[in-house]
Design a protein around this motif. Structure first.
Motif, mmCIF file in Angstrom:
data_model
loop_
_atom_site.group_PDB
_atom_site.id
_atom_site.type_symbol
_atom_site.label_atom_id
_atom_site.label_comp_id
_atom_site.label_asym_id
_atom_site.label_seq_id
_atom_site.Cartn_x
_atom_site.Cartn_y
_atom_site.Cartn_z
ATOM 1 N N GLN A 1 0.822 -1.216 0.000
ATOM 2 C CA GLN A 1 0.000 0.000 0.000
ATOM 3 C C GLN A 1 0.856 1.266 0.000
ATOM 4 O OE1 GLN A 1 -2.870 -0.210 3.199
ATOM 5 N NE2 GLN A 1 -3.347 -2.350 2.767
ATOM 6 N N SER A 2 2.168 1.097 -0.016
ATOM 7 C CA SER A 2 3.087 2.243 0.079
ATOM 8 C C SER A 2 2.689 3.149 1.243
ATOM 9 C CB SER A 2 3.086 3.052 -1.231
ATOM 10 O OG SER A 2 3.566 2.268 -2.294
ATOM 11 N N SER A 3 2.430 2.511 2.377
ATOM 12 C CA SER A 3 1.966 3.291 3.524
ATOM 13 C C SER A 3 2.834 3.048 4.741
ATOM 14 C CB SER A 3 0.503 2.937 3.845
ATOM 15 O OG SER A 3 0.414 1.615 4.362
ATOM 16 N N PHE A 4 2.786 3.996 5.622
ATOM 17 C CA PHE A 4 3.530 3.923 6.894
ATOM 18 C C PHE A 4 2.706 4.716 7.902
ATOM 19 C CE2 PHE A 4 6.969 2.847 9.472
ATOM 20 C CZ PHE A 4 7.594 3.941 10.048
ATOM 21 N N ASN A 5 1.614 4.117 8.351
ATOM 22 C CA ASN A 5 0.669 4.811 9.225
ATOM 23 C C ASN A 5 1.118 4.752 10.678
ATOM 24 O OD1 ASN A 5 -0.785 5.246 6.911
ATOM 25 N ND2 ASN A 5 -2.372 3.733 7.382
ATOM 26 N N LEU A 6 0.893 5.847 11.350
ATOM 27 C CA LEU A 6 1.268 5.973 12.762
ATOM 28 C C LEU A 6 0.049 5.716 13.634
ATOM 29 C CD1 LEU A 6 3.588 7.016 14.722
ATOM 30 C CD2 LEU A 6 2.445 9.245 14.586
ATOM 31 N N ARG A 7 0.263 4.976 14.727
ATOM 32 C CA ARG A 7 -0.865 4.630 15.585
ATOM 33 C C ARG A 7 -0.502 4.820 17.056
ATOM 34 N NH1 ARG A 7 -1.661 -0.407 12.044
ATOM 35 N NH2 ARG A 7 -0.506 -1.517 13.662
ATOM 36 N N LYS A 8 -1.547 5.048 17.831
ATOM 37 C CA LYS A 8 -1.395 5.053 19.288
ATOM 38 C C LYS A 8 -2.714 4.573 19.872
ATOM 39 C CE LYS A 8 0.267 7.701 23.235
ATOM 40 N NZ LYS A 8 0.885 8.963 23.722
ATOM 41 N N PRO A 9 -2.684 3.629 20.787
ATOM 42 C CA PRO A 9 -3.929 3.044 21.281
ATOM 43 C C PRO A 9 -4.765 4.000 22.130
ATOM 44 C CG PRO A 9 -2.020 2.025 22.348
ATOM 45 C CD PRO A 9 -1.498 2.930 21.290
ATOM 46 N N SER A 10 -4.115 4.927 22.833
ATOM 47 C CA SER A 10 -4.864 5.826 23.719
ATOM 48 C C SER A 10 -4.108 7.155 23.793
ATOM 49 C CB SER A 10 -4.988 5.200 25.114
ATOM 50 O OG SER A 10 -5.626 6.088 26.008
ATOM 51 N N VAL A 11 -4.704 8.197 23.258
ATOM 52 C CA VAL A 11 -3.985 9.470 23.199
ATOM 53 C C VAL A 11 -4.168 10.255 24.491
ATOM 54 C CG1 VAL A 11 -4.105 9.637 20.701
ATOM 55 C CG2 VAL A 11 -5.895 10.701 22.091
ATOM 56 N N HIS A 12 -3.178 11.093 24.736
ATOM 57 C CA HIS A 12 -3.163 11.965 25.910
ATOM 58 C C HIS A 12 -3.183 13.397 25.419
ATOM 59 C CE1 HIS A 12 -1.118 13.960 29.401
ATOM 60 N NE2 HIS A 12 -1.903 13.134 30.066
ATOM 61 N N TRP A 13 -3.641 14.324 26.248
ATOM 62 C CA TRP A 13 -3.727 15.720 25.811
ATOM 63 C C TRP A 13 -2.371 16.233 25.343
ATOM 64 C CZ3 TRP A 13 -0.617 19.277 28.099
ATOM 65 C CH2 TRP A 13 -0.108 18.960 29.369
ATOM 66 N N SER A 14 -1.304 15.706 25.925
ATOM 67 C CA SER A 14 0.036 16.175 25.558
ATOM 68 C C SER A 14 0.462 15.715 24.167
ATOM 69 C CB SER A 14 1.061 15.685 26.586
ATOM 70 O OG SER A 14 1.067 14.269 26.632
ATOM 71 N N ASP A 15 -0.336 14.852 23.537
ATOM 72 C CA ASP A 15 -0.013 14.418 22.174
ATOM 73 C C ASP A 15 -0.435 15.445 21.125
ATOM 74 O OD1 ASP A 15 -0.942 11.056 23.079
ATOM 75 O OD2 ASP A 15 1.075 11.935 22.957
ATOM 76 N N ALA A 16 -1.159 16.464 21.519
ATOM 77 C CA ALA A 16 -1.561 17.509 20.573
ATOM 78 C C ALA A 16 -0.311 18.165 19.998
ATOM 79 C CB ALA A 16 -2.426 18.547 21.272
ATOM 80 N N ALA A 17 -0.166 18.080 18.677
ATOM 81 C CA ALA A 17 1.052 18.558 18.020
ATOM 82 C C ALA A 17 0.874 18.404 16.515
ATOM 83 C CB ALA A 17 2.263 17.743 18.490
ATOM 84 N N GLU A 18 1.942 18.736 15.800
ATOM 85 C CA GLU A 18 1.990 18.521 14.356
ATOM 86 C C GLU A 18 2.836 17.277 14.115
ATOM 87 O OE1 GLU A 18 0.487 21.139 12.635
ATOM 88 O OE2 GLU A 18 0.648 20.178 10.678
ATOM 89 N N TYR A 19 2.341 16.386 13.270
ATOM 90 C CA TYR A 19 3.051 15.138 13.009
ATOM 91 C C TYR A 19 3.467 15.088 11.546
ATOM 92 C CZ TYR A 19 1.612 13.600 17.588
ATOM 93 O OH TYR A 19 1.448 13.500 18.960
#
Lengths: 114, 116
Positions: free
Chosen positions: B71-89
């Protein structure tokens, strides 16, 4: 200790001026870079510098010139500043070639040209 | 030349919910793939990288990414996000640029917003 530092953090200047941004890394890495991040947060490489070899991205105007006084520093000089130069400039460093090594980024310098 | 597409400019996720950020790349050979995070007013920090081997890679801060060649993909995952994850990726591909500056080619970023 900050791995990659840049000064100044903010730079506001008039069109037509010449300015410099300094970058220092204390990682002992041999390759350094300058990136430009535009207002839409798009990051694009401008230069890479490795063992005194400078590689320039062909889209960078020749008003931009990096200068490396030693292995730990790669400063960015910009002549005849234009409005379109307003952006955040990031310095980075890596061990060896960037395309497979982690790059360590500085905190960025926000340049505003009035 | 290589390219990276991050189709989502903004994503809003509730705190505690799972997260997936999409990344598609274009490159003729096996790419070197990276995810970086940029917190407000900060430089970029490496979350994880893929070069070869196990296609599921673990990173810092509880993130993981899966390389799918088909799929030419490299998806990023996280099972449970925290408020501190708010950012630019930013997803990025590293490849020799054929005479150009050998830096990374970045996608345009995904802005992650965390709702309480």
């Amino acid at each position: 200790d900050t791995a990659v530092s840049q000064t100044p953090k903010y730079l506001v200047t008039q069109m037509g001026n010449d300015k410099s941004i300094k970058c220092e890394q204390n990682l002992g890495h041999d390759t350094m870079y300058w990136y430009k991040q535009d207002s839409k947060k798009f990051l694009k490489i401008m230069f890479s510098y490795n063992n005194k070899e400078l590689i320039i991205n062909e889209t960078v105007p020749n008003r931009f010139s990096p200068k490396s006084p030693d292995k730990a520093h790669l400063n960015l000089h910009i002549n005849s500043l234009e409005l379109g130069d307003s952006a955040v400039y990031f310095c980075a460093a890596s061990r060896g070639q960037a395309f497979y090594n982690e790059q360590f980024f500085g905190p960025g310098t926000r340049l505003t040209v009035l | 030349a290589q390219s990276v597409t991050q189709p989502d400019i903004h994503i809003t996720v509730s705190e505690g919910a799972s997260l997936e950020l999409r990344c598609n790349y274009s490159y003729g050979a096996t790419p070197y793939l990276f995810w970086y995070v940029q917190s407000p007013g900060q430089g970029l920090q490496l979350l994880l990288k893929y070069f070869s081997g196990d296609t599921l890679v673990q990173g810092i801060k509880g993130f993981e990414a899966e390389f799918k060649r088909s799929q030419s993909s490299f998806n990023l995952r996280k099972p449970s996000v925290h408020w501190s994850d708010a950012a630019e990726y930013f997803c990025a591909v590293g490849a020799p640029s054929g005479g150009g500056a050998d830096g990374l080619t970045f996608g345009k970023g995904t802005h992650l917003i965390i709702q309480p």
